[in-house]
Design an enzyme around this catalytic site. Structure first.
Site, short mmCIF file in Angstrom:
data_model
loop_
_atom_site.label_atom_id
_atom_site.label_comp_id
_atom_site.label_asym_id
_atom_site.label_seq_id
_atom_site.Cartn_x
_atom_site.Cartn_y
_atom_site.Cartn_z
N MET A 259 -9.03 8.23 -0.75
CA MET A 259 -10.01 8.65 0.36
C MET A 259 -10.42 10.07 0.29
O MET A 259 -9.59 10.90 -0.14
CB MET A 259 -9.27 8.51 1.83
CG MET A 259 -8.91 7.35 2.15
SD MET A 259 -8.25 7.25 3.71
CE MET A 259 -6.93 5.65 3.64
N MET B 222 -12.11 -5.59 4.51
CA MET B 222 -11.36 -4.72 5.42
C MET B 222 -11.03 -5.35 6.71
O MET B 222 -12.12 -5.90 7.28
CB MET B 222 -12.11 -3.49 5.55
CG MET B 222 -12.13 -2.52 4.43
SD MET B 222 -10.73 -1.94 3.64
CE MET B 222 -9.80 -1.21 5.41
N HIS C 98 -1.22 -1.12 -4.49
CA HIS C 98 -2.27 -0.68 -3.75
C HIS C 98 -2.29 0.75 -3.44
O HIS C 98 -1.44 1.23 -2.80
CB HIS C 98 -2.70 -1.67 -2.64
CG HIS C 98 -4.08 -1.41 -2.08
ND1 HIS C 98 -5.15 -2.26 -2.67
CD2 HIS C 98 -4.46 -0.77 -1.21
CE1 HIS C 98 -6.26 -1.94 -1.95
NE2 HIS C 98 -5.95 -0.84 -0.90
N HIS D 69 -8.36 1.43 -4.75
CA HIS D 69 -9.25 1.18 -3.70
C HIS D 69 -10.02 2.43 -3.38
O HIS D 69 -9.34 3.43 -2.76
CB HIS D 69 -8.89 0.43 -2.49
CG HIS D 69 -9.64 0.26 -1.36
ND1 HIS D 69 -9.22 -0.06 0.07
CD2 HIS D 69 -10.97 0.33 -1.17
CE1 HIS D 69 -10.30 -0.31 0.53
NE2 HIS D 69 -11.18 -0.32 0.15
N MET E 43 -12.17 4.69 -1.39
CA MET E 43 -12.96 4.65 -0.05
C MET E 43 -13.62 6.20 -0.38
O MET E 43 -13.26 7.14 0.53
CB MET E 43 -11.96 4.61 0.95
CG MET E 43 -11.59 3.17 1.29
SD MET E 43 -10.32 3.06 2.71
CE MET E 43 -8.64 3.17 1.80
N SER F 76 0.77 -1.24 0.00
CA SER F 76 -0.16 -0.13 0.11
C SER F 76 0.77 1.23 -0.02
O SER F 76 1.65 1.42 0.88
CB SER F 76 -0.91 0.01 1.04
OG SER F 76 -1.74 1.26 1.20
N ASP G 72 -4.82 3.70 -1.99
CA ASP G 72 -5.99 3.98 -1.18
C ASP G 72 -6.39 5.47 -1.32
O ASP G 72 -5.70 6.50 -0.97
CB ASP G 72 -5.67 3.88 0.32
CG ASP G 72 -5.70 2.24 0.74
OD1 ASP G 72 -6.64 1.35 0.23
OD2 ASP G 72 -4.59 1.87 1.39
N ASP H 17 -7.15 -6.31 3.90
CA ASP H 17 -6.52 -4.81 3.71
C ASP H 17 -6.66 -4.24 5.37
O ASP H 17 -7.80 -3.94 5.74
CB ASP H 17 -7.26 -4.08 2.82
CG ASP H 17 -6.46 -2.68 2.87
OD1 ASP H 17 -5.54 -2.38 3.57
OD2 ASP H 17 -6.94 -1.86 1.79
#
Length: 223
Positions: A41, A141, A37, A70, A72, A12, A39, A175
């Site tokens: 947000m 998660m 990966h 990913h 979010m 990540s 993330d 994750d």
């Protein structure tokens, strides 16, 4: 039920150096990572803000690894196209976000990318079942989303087992709080893709290749 033996390690980048993201993306590739990966947000779906499509485009220039993005975010349906245009190879959206889940997944697949579904710790395995035939990867998660460095939630292991039983061949990601020990527990429960941040980028040897090798070795070293 045991997961397939082909374990994928997806470092990540959120745990990397924000001032040297391109360098760290290359380090992941050179160190033997399988995917990068990412993330994303938005400060609404989760209480943190990370990066957007322009940063994904920078990662795309820095590495040839698949970008596992990913989302979010509250409205993934409004942004998946922009992230695909930026270079994402996989788009993972949350079941809990505000969108027509099936329609968003179809949109991703129509663009020729892998569609993934993520579920939070408080979401039951049963709620993911209707979508298993529409996805290319499922993310469980193992912490509450929003911040890195949280402790692994062992109560997620039965959920992983249940979902593996329901979808024996579906790539399954875990994750949150993943390190050699928790990674091995997740693989024993049925996961086959390990997202890890702090345990890799802040490994005791400060060598990302060593950290990735250690995580993979422990995941496969089952009794």
């Amino acid at each position: 039920m045991t997961a397939p033996r082909n374990i994928i390690v997806a470092p990540s980048i959120l745990a990397g150096d924000f001032g040297n993201f391109a360098r760290d993306a290359r380090r992941v590739e050179q160190g033997g990572g399988d995917w990068l990966h990412c993330d994303v947000m938005d400060g609404h779906f989760v209480p943190n803000i990370t990066f957007g499509p322009d940063t994904i485009a920078a990662f795309r220039k820095a590495t040839k690894l698949p970008l596992d993005v990913h989302l979010m975010i509250e409205r993934p349906d409004q942004y998946v196209g922009r992230f695909i245009d930026a270079g994402a190879d996989h788009l993972i959206v949350h079941l809990e976000a505000q969108h027509d889940v099936a329609k968003t997944l179809q949109h991703i697949r129509t663009r020729g990318k892998r569609a993934g579904l993520a579920i939070n710790p408080d979401t039951s395995a049963e709620k993911a079942l209707p979508f298993l035939g529409q996805i290319d990867e499922l993310l469980v998660m193992t912490v509450h989303p929003g911040f890195g460095g949280q402790a692994f939630l062992p109560e997620m292991l039965p959920k992983i087992r249940a979902l593996r039983s329901a979808a024996p061949n579906l790539p399954m990601i875990v994750d949150g709080g993943i390190n050699p020990e928790t990674g091995r527990q997740c693989v024993e429960a049925g996961a086959n893709i390990l997202v890890a941040g702090n345990s890799l980028f802040r490994h005791r040897t400060l060598n990302l290749a060593d950290a990735i090798m250690e995580l993979r070795k422990h995941a496969l070293d089952q009794d």
